[in-house]
Design a protein around this motif. Structure first.
Motif, PDB file in Angstrom:
ATOM      1  N   ALA A  94      13.020  15.164  40.884  1.00 19.98           N
ATOM      2  CA  ALA A  94      14.578  14.685  41.047  1.00 19.98           C
ATOM      3  C   ALA A  94      14.810  13.411  41.880  1.00 19.98           C
ATOM      4  N   VAL A  95      14.028  13.261  42.937  1.00 16.68           N
ATOM      5  CA  VAL A  95      14.155  12.153  44.008  1.00 16.68           C
ATOM      6  C   VAL A  95      13.775  10.944  43.427  1.00 16.68           C
ATOM      7  N   PHE A  96      12.753  11.137  42.903  1.00 25.06           N
ATOM      8  CA  PHE A  96      11.820   9.737  42.420  1.00 25.06           C
ATOM      9  C   PHE A  96      12.399   9.314  40.978  1.00 25.06           C
ATOM     10  N   ALA A 141       8.824   9.066  37.650  1.00 21.62           N
ATOM     11  CA  ALA A 141       9.085  10.287  38.492  1.00 21.62           C
ATOM     12  C   ALA A 141       7.925  11.216  38.543  1.00 21.62           C
ATOM     13  N   LEU A 142       7.620  11.681  37.163  1.00 24.64           N
ATOM     14  CA  LEU A 142       6.582  12.790  37.248  1.00 24.64           C
ATOM     15  C   LEU A 142       5.262  12.367  37.696  1.00 24.64           C
ATOM     16  N   VAL A 143       5.027  11.032  37.490  1.00 20.91           N
ATOM     17  CA  VAL A 143       3.745  10.437  37.992  1.00 20.91           C
ATOM     18  C   VAL A 143       3.724  10.630  39.545  1.00 20.91           C
ATOM     19  N   GLY A 144       4.735  10.284  40.297  1.00 15.92           N
ATOM     20  CA  GLY A 144       4.889  10.395  41.626  1.00 15.92           C
ATOM     21  C   GLY A 144       5.013  11.686  42.079  1.00 15.92           C
ATOM     22  N   SER A 145       5.303  12.692  41.373  1.00 13.16           N
ATOM     23  CA  SER A 145       5.368  14.148  41.544  1.00 13.16           C
ATOM     24  C   SER A 145       3.958  14.703  41.626  1.00 13.16           C
ATOM     25  N   PHE A 146       3.351  14.302  40.518  1.00 10.46           N
ATOM     26  CA  PHE A 146       1.812  14.888  40.446  1.00 10.46           C
ATOM     27  C   PHE A 146       0.848  14.375  41.979  1.00 10.46           C
ATOM     28  N   ARG A 196      10.196   7.701  48.576  1.00  9.25           N
ATOM     29  CA  ARG A 196      11.108   7.284  47.312  1.00  9.25           C
ATOM     30  C   ARG A 196      11.281   5.704  47.713  1.00  9.25           C
ATOM     31  N   THR A 197      11.334   5.117  48.719  1.00  6.93           N
ATOM     32  CA  THR A 197      11.858   3.618  49.052  1.00  6.93           C
ATOM     33  C   THR A 197      11.099   2.704  48.240  1.00  6.93           C
ATOM     34  N   ASN A 198       9.850   3.126  48.088  1.00 11.86           N
ATOM     35  CA  ASN A 198       8.809   2.453  47.336  1.00 11.86           C
ATOM     36  C   ASN A 198       8.433   2.581  45.945  1.00 11.86           C
ATOM     37  N   LEU A 199       8.900   3.453  45.499  1.00 10.13           N
ATOM     38  CA  LEU A 199       8.748   4.108  44.013  1.00 10.13           C
ATOM     39  C   LEU A 199       9.815   3.723  43.126  1.00 10.13           C
ATOM     40  N   GLY A 200       9.839   4.190  41.916  1.00 14.06           N
ATOM     41  CA  GLY A 200      11.033   3.589  41.065  1.00 14.06           C
ATOM     42  C   GLY A 200      10.162   3.524  39.554  1.00 14.06           C
ATOM     43  N   VAL A 201      10.925   2.642  38.687  1.00 13.00           N
ATOM     44  CA  VAL A 201      10.206   2.167  37.541  1.00 13.00           C
ATOM     45  C   VAL A 201       9.218   0.981  37.877  1.00 13.00           C
ATOM     46  N   ARG A 202       8.090   1.528  38.553  1.00 11.74           N
ATOM     47  CA  ARG A 202       7.326   0.396  39.402  1.00 11.74           C
ATOM     48  C   ARG A 202       5.624   0.858  38.969  1.00 11.74           C
ATOM     49  N   PRO A 203       4.865  -0.065  39.251  1.00 18.56           N
ATOM     50  CA  PRO A 203       3.479   0.334  39.312  1.00 18.56           C
ATOM     51  C   PRO A 203       3.123   0.942  40.365  1.00 18.56           C
ATOM     52  N   HIS A 204       3.840   0.835  41.523  1.00 18.36           N
ATOM     53  CA  HIS A 204       3.398   1.639  42.868  1.00 18.36           C
ATOM     54  C   HIS A 204       3.372   2.955  42.558  1.00 18.36           C
ATOM     55  N   ASN A 205       4.069   3.687  41.772  1.00 14.13           N
ATOM     56  CA  ASN A 205       4.112   5.058  41.406  1.00 14.13           C
ATOM     57  C   ASN A 205       2.571   5.476  41.046  1.00 14.13           C
ATOM     58  N   PHE A 206       1.864   4.602  40.207  1.00 15.56           N
ATOM     59  CA  PHE A 206       0.416   4.825  39.914  1.00 15.56           C
ATOM     60  C   PHE A 206      -0.360   4.577  41.108  1.00 15.56           C
ATOM     61  N   SER A 207      -0.226   3.598  41.780  1.00 17.95           N
ATOM     62  CA  SER A 207      -1.205   3.547  42.940  1.00 17.95           C
ATOM     63  C   SER A 207      -0.963   4.561  43.904  1.00 17.95           C
ATOM     64  N   LEU A 233      -0.238   7.817  43.160  1.00 17.37           N
ATOM     65  CA  LEU A 233      -1.088   8.971  42.177  1.00 17.37           C
ATOM     66  C   LEU A 233      -2.569   8.606  42.587  1.00 17.37           C
ATOM     67  N   PHE A 234      -3.012   7.265  42.362  1.00 25.94           N
ATOM     68  CA  PHE A 234      -4.547   6.965  42.362  1.00 25.94           C
ATOM     69  C   PHE A 234      -4.944   7.021  44.008  1.00 25.94           C
ATOM     70  N   PHE A 235      -3.993   6.798  44.863  1.00 26.65           N
ATOM     71  CA  PHE A 235      -4.491   7.020  46.475  1.00 26.65           C
ATOM     72  C   PHE A 235      -4.470   8.604  46.850  1.00 26.65           C
ATOM     73  N   SER A 236      -3.662   9.296  45.880  1.00 27.00           N
ATOM     74  CA  SER A 236      -3.520  10.715  46.363  1.00 27.00           C
ATOM     75  C   SER A 236      -5.140  11.368  45.672  1.00 27.00           C
TER      76      SER A 236
END
Length: 222
Positions: free
Chosen positions: A22-24, A91-96, A122-133, A135-138
Motif C-alpha cells: 500500500a505504501v509503495f 510496489a509488489l517488487v518492493g514488498s517482496f 518509500r522516499t526512494n521508491l516508486g515507478v523507478r528502477p530503484h525498486n529492483f535494486s 530487491l536485488f540488494f535484499s
C-alpha cells in the motif's frame, strides 16, 4: 491448534507485506521515466543505438546503458497494461524485497519498527528502477546471511544476480562494494585457519559477479 499457530506466525508477515504494498503504491514517478520508455521501445524495435537522441541539452551523447532490461520492461508494461496497475506492480517488487530477509516467525511487537522502515524506504521508491535494486540488494543479503558461496553451484546464483542487476540499474556497483566489505570483515574477524577459505570464497564471488556484468549492450563501458 495448528491452524491457529499458523495464523499467528503468518499474519504479521502478511500484514507487513500488505502495508508495504500500500505504501509503495504511491505515485512517485521517475523524472526519466518517459526517456526510459522511449529507449525501451527503440530496443524492442531493433534500434540498439546508444546515442541519446531524446535529450535536448545533450543531443547524440553516448549513453552507457546499465538500464537495458529495465527499459525493455517498462516499455512492455506501458504498451500492454493500464497505467493504474503499474505502480502496484512496482510496489509488489518492493514488498517482496521487504519479505526476503524478515524472519518467518515475526512478532507483532516488531511490526511498528518494520512499518517505520517501510515508510523511510518509500522516499526512494516508486515507478523507478530503484525498486529492483532494493530487491536485488535484499537477495544479496539473503545469500550472504546463509553463506551461499561455499559450493561451486552457489556462484551460478551470484552470476545470475549480477547479470540481471547490472542490466537493470547501476546501483549494482554498491552490491560489489558491500560484498567486498563483507568478506574483508569476515576475514578479519574469523580464526586464522578459516581465513584462506574465506579469501577464496570472496574472490570467486566477486569474479563470477564481475564476469556477469560484462554481458550487457555496452560491454566494458558499463
Amino acid at each position: 491448534m495448528k491452524k491457529n499457530n499458523f495464523l499467528i506466525n503468518f499474519l504479521p508477515n502478511l500484514l507487513i507485506f500488505l502495508f508495504a504494498t500500500a505504501v509503495f503504491s504511491a505515485y512517485y514517478i521517475d523524472p526519466d521515466l518517459g526517456w526510459h520508455i522511449a529507449l525501451g521501445r527503440d530496443f524492442l524495435g531493433g534500434n540498439f543505438s546508444f546515442l541519446d537522441k531524446y535529450s535536448f541539452t545533450m543531443p547524440n551523447y553516448y549513453w552507457v546503458s546499465s538500464y537495458f532490461l529495465y527499459e525493455v520492461f517498462v516499455a512492455t508494461l506501458f504498451e500492454n497494461i493500464s497505467f493504474i496497475f503499474i505502480p502496484i506492480i512496482f510496489a509488489l517488487v518492493g514488498s517482496f524485497a521487504v519479505l526476503v530477509n524478515i524472519p518467518k516467525k515475526l512478532s507483532f511487537v516488531s511490526l511498528p519498527a518494520l512499518a517505520l522502515g517501510v515508510m523511510i524506504t518509500r522516499t526512494n521508491l516508486g515507478v523507478r528502477p530503484h525498486n529492483f535494486s532494493f530487491l536485488f540488494f535484499s537477495i544479496l543479503i539473503f545469500l550472504l546471511n546463509r553463506r551461499l558461496y561455499k559450493n561451486f553451484w552457489h556462484y551460478g546464483l551470484w552470476f545470475l544476480l549480477f547479470l540481471i542487476w547490472s542490466n537493470v540499474h547501476r546501483a549494482f556497483i554498491f552490491g560489489f562494494v558491500f560484498v567486498f566489505l563483507y568478506f574483508v570483515l569476515e576475514i578479519l574477524t574469523r580464526q586464522k585457519e578459516k581465513r584462506k577459505s574465506l579469501v577464496l570464497y570472496g574472490l570467486l564471488t566477486l569474479f563470477f559477479g564481475g564476469l556477469a556484468t560484462l554481458i550487457n549492450p555496452s560491454f566494458l563501458n558499463i
